[in-house]
Design an enzyme around this catalytic site. Structure first.
Site, short mmCIF file in Angstrom:
data_model
loop_
_atom_site.label_atom_id
_atom_site.label_comp_id
_atom_site.label_asym_id
_atom_site.label_seq_id
_atom_site.Cartn_x
_atom_site.Cartn_y
_atom_site.Cartn_z
N HIS A 55 14.95 -7.62 58.91
CA HIS A 55 15.75 -7.67 57.69
C HIS A 55 17.14 -7.08 57.88
O HIS A 55 17.76 -6.65 56.91
CB HIS A 55 14.98 -7.02 56.54
N HIS A 84 -0.79 -3.61 62.83
CA HIS A 84 0.64 -3.90 62.96
C HIS A 84 1.35 -2.66 63.50
O HIS A 84 0.71 -1.66 63.84
CB HIS A 84 1.22 -4.34 61.61
N ASP A 113 2.20 -16.08 58.11
CA ASP A 113 1.42 -17.17 58.67
C ASP A 113 -0.06 -16.83 58.67
O ASP A 113 -0.45 -15.75 59.10
CB ASP A 113 1.83 -17.40 60.13
#
Lengths: 328, 328, 328, 328
Positions: free
Chosen positions: C17, C103, C297
């Site tokens: 970002h 993650h 996804d």
């Protein structure tokens, strides 16, 4: 740093009084003819004990090929070259108790908290034998292709050549020879008259227990204009980096002389290990007087000529291999 | 590639039948205690001729320290370690005329146009002696600080451990010991029953002139959570890169087992030099039958355990030094 | 690590970002034709929002060439490529308060003591857009010379191809197309029946808020036997190193399939950001339930195919340039 | 080369007339405070159009942070900094048809067979904006820790300081200010009288369409004796390598001045793009007269002072991170 190069990579090892000094050469192309005699010839140009203008330490500096070359052909695998340390006399070295001003004794202790207990350790000029061995292969690789490298003594103390020409190595070796009494001395300064004056200056310094600095010139001559132009910046970065890593070098200047040749000037400081009494301090900070009795060169410049040539050759061959990758 | 690492850099050299194999280690911090015995202990775990499940080539693999360590302390300078090649019998090697399927004989010739005239040349497993010597220093450096490395034989051919635990090196050495007749054999599989079956399988393959592949597990155990997390990606890149450079390794998988430990599985192919007759072709493309008579391991896995541990240690120590530079 | 390669060096930058993601490519030879359209074509294969089996984040991923290419010719200078970040909605990201299991949220915090305050930061798959842009140049460079690279989806969850062939890129794109309702979906699995089953599996996972892992195959086909042989070890080290740096890759295996081609299998883990409720803990260690609402996804494999191809191409082109330097 | 450093690695990109110039910084530790204003301050010291002794090209050189810094804190990820090229007027550049003597126009064409069609391309001094941006972070990192870096103009043409002191940056900026008519000019020579003479010399050269070279001094002052000693050789290799890569630098000399400080002297050549008519030849070898009309500096030295400081800082910070890895 002990590693030079990107594609042709040379890593050296060795303290002055360990078992050996040597190097590993990576990235040297396979199938290239290299004899032990060729390497030896360059080591012999550098070796101590050549004459009374060099140290009387007598080391034969015999190269051993440990890997990467078989039947006089490179294999494409890492090439390990070694030179045994034979004539070690640790007893010579008073500076175990008093660090020499201008040498690495104090520096090493401060940096690392430990010290090699004899000689200049890693900072000894002896380490350059490994560089000469490695660079002799590179000289061979490049000499018949794109570039030639020749170095000579340009100045010792205040005695200097007045002009800069593209000398051949043969001229350097021949014109630099001077005869005193029974002995033939080789200053590697390619002008007989200047060479003679340099000799006298060095012998005087030697008799007084002093040492002398000076300037070595190095001329790179190209036959390919593309590679010559490519090298313009590389001389200021990669070649400069290689040459300025030589112990004793203190400055670097580029004279781009003319079409297809580049001349570099390298300033060398005088040897730190001298017989003349120097006021300094010992490891405890006490004021002491130091008179070094080791066997050392009154002037490193004649022996440094092959070191400069071979270090320049390492940088040039690496640049040449990178350059090849950019061409179609 | 013969160089590993960024800050801690290990460069190896050596063909199986040259004067020596060895390495230069750069970037190892000064003032660190390393004895020759410590290095030797790891070399001895790897050396050939340990038992009848390994090659009968008998090389003592005695390490010599040529630079960088003095009085058992690292100097902060490049460390050169060498292992002389003693038991060379080039006559054993029929594959001068017929390249071995699955070995590097043909590959080298095609890549480089030249070939070492005996043994597997650079691709010989002998080169890994230099890695073990280098990595033994790294194991020492890391073992009492942030991480431990233990490897073991997880599977040989179709005989496999059923579980994966955090074994100690002592358990690997003890539980992997099996007695057959007068001989104590060490599979380095940390389960006595599995170890015994593996032994029988290897001895059978040996008697048939065949060879076996398998899987080695390597467990990294951390005590610092920051470094553990930092290593998560590094295991997949730098550690993987180091381990996959071991000759014979053909696959790499990461099992992150639990909190603060990472387990890696490495697949090894069977040894290419076998006595069983193989249909292949000679250098001229003529169909030939090859039966190798050299002295080779029927299964490299037991001897590869210390290789895996030391290569992992090289990668880990390098990562640890880089990690230190990122911390305040 | 964010840099790959020795002669052809790719350095990437970018968080998900920030203003942009991008790369600098050094060592790319001059005078080589590269159009912006060529780069764009590969980015478009990777971009999100392609269909309902990918994330609905819609980013056009338009490449800008900032340096190194002029009039569609490479200049021999560093090539900077950038892709602006446009569709950023930091509000989506609940995991500012609860790190996602699997993650990099927790990992980064532990390693560095700081965290990007939205998205996966540096570990976001978005970073791979820069790799695809860089690698598209390498694909172009190598494709008509010595080697071809084709990747495809071999397996998603438990649905797998039964054979491994040397597919063309055209076959991958054509046979992987499946039509559901009004939409054409592209699994990049080169078998229509398997592709259809994979599609149904992904759409089911998507509807359940779950995600799926799988295997991508990558086939390198050579036309030069010398370079093919040279690459044998490089695939296990340099190519492996490049491919295993892709976020989500968890394993690497080499299947050397036949004469002049090498097949690699890469295992991908399922996406960590899922809608299904996961029991985990927040930054303070309190047990919490996490349901991610970001647009992600359900299965990264179809979009990862061009990432694998381009990363393999970066490693191959670097090896090819090094290989050239070793040839006469 | 466009990459500097081992642990702290800076890679620059950009031609003078592309979309932007910039850099990626890898290995910068996380959690370190950096504001955009800090970077801008150093860019503003370097920017063109500061006064009538610099080029009238007016570029604001506004830095954009694309990655690696968030909320004024470094993230530990690659930091991408960019400076847009705004004031480009390719029409100025006659040397599309006649290469400038002493500039890189001819060199590039020979090396690469292609040429950027405006400005000096990659060899433009504009590229140094990226170095200043990167180095400003390093200056910040090192300034309160182990070392300070201050540079100043020591000599322009034949006007020189007579002594070398450890100036502060404030003294350089204050004593180098000279007032002519309505304009305050900054020579960055820390002696008002010498500064005034330098100003007059530059304004005269400007009015004549000529340009001037000179010498910049750079003083590194340490507060840690271990790091000071460690840097002794590094200054001759890594710092020298970084500084000699600055376009226009032609020589490098080390004056080790006293306890805990090292002074470096850097020789700069005069700018090649001058209004005075030069006899040269065009791309076809025809003798031509060249009068350049581009907007260029009559003397780069005042603007080069921040370039020298920041490049020295990049090399120093890299050495400092390596040094840290060697300490317990």
């Amino acid at each position: 740093m002990s590693t030079f190069g990107r594609l042709l990579r040379v890593t050296t090892y060795g303290e002055s009084h360990g078992l050996s000094v040597g190097c590993i050469i990576e990235g040297f192309p396979p199938g290239f003819e290299i004899t032990k005699d060729h390497i030896q010839e360059h080591l012999t140009r550098r070796k101590p004990g050549q004459s009374s203008i060099t140290t009387s330490r007598s080391e034969d500096d015999i190269v051993e090929i440990h890997s990467g070359i078989q039947n006089n052909l490179t294999l494409g695998t890492p090439i390990c070259l070694q030179i045994k340390n034979l004539d070690t006399r640790p007893g010579d070295y008073i500076f175990r108790t008093i660090p020499r001003p201008g040498h690495a004794d104090f520096t090493y202790k401060e940096k690392y908290g430990v010290n090699s207990d004899s000689g200049g350790g890693r900072a000894s000029a002896r380490e350059t034998a490994a560089r000469v061995a490695a660079g002799s292969l590179c000289l061979k690789y490049i000499e018949n292709t794109w570039v030639q490298v020749v170095s000579w003594v340009h100045q010792v103390h205040d005695i200097s050549l007045t002009e800069i020409k593209n000398y051949t190595r043969n001229e350097v070796e021949t014109l630099g020879l001077v005869k005193f009494g029974d002995e033939i001395l080789n200053t590697r300064c390619p002008n007989y008259d200047i060479s003679e004056k340099i000799c006298q200056k060095i012998l005087l310094a030697r008799s007084q227990g002093d040492s002398l600095g000076g300037i070595i010139a190095c001329c790179l001559t190209f036959i390919d204009i593309g590679f010559f132009e490519y090298m313009e910046n590389q001389v200021l970065s990669w070649v400069g980096y290689a040459l300025m890593s030589i112990p004793s070098v203190k400055g670097f200047k580029v004279l781009k002389k003319n079409h297809l040749s580049i001349v570099i000037m390298l300033a060398f400081k005088p040897v730190s290990t001298i017989r003349i009494s120097q006021e300094t301090c010992d490891w405890d900070g006490e004021i002491r007087s130091l008179e070094c009795r080791g066997r050392h060169d009154p002037c490193v410049l004649p022996r440094a000529v092959p070191i400069v040539e071979t270090m320049a050759a390492i940088a040039l061959m690496d640049c040449l291999l990178v350059y090849k990758s950019l061409r179609k």
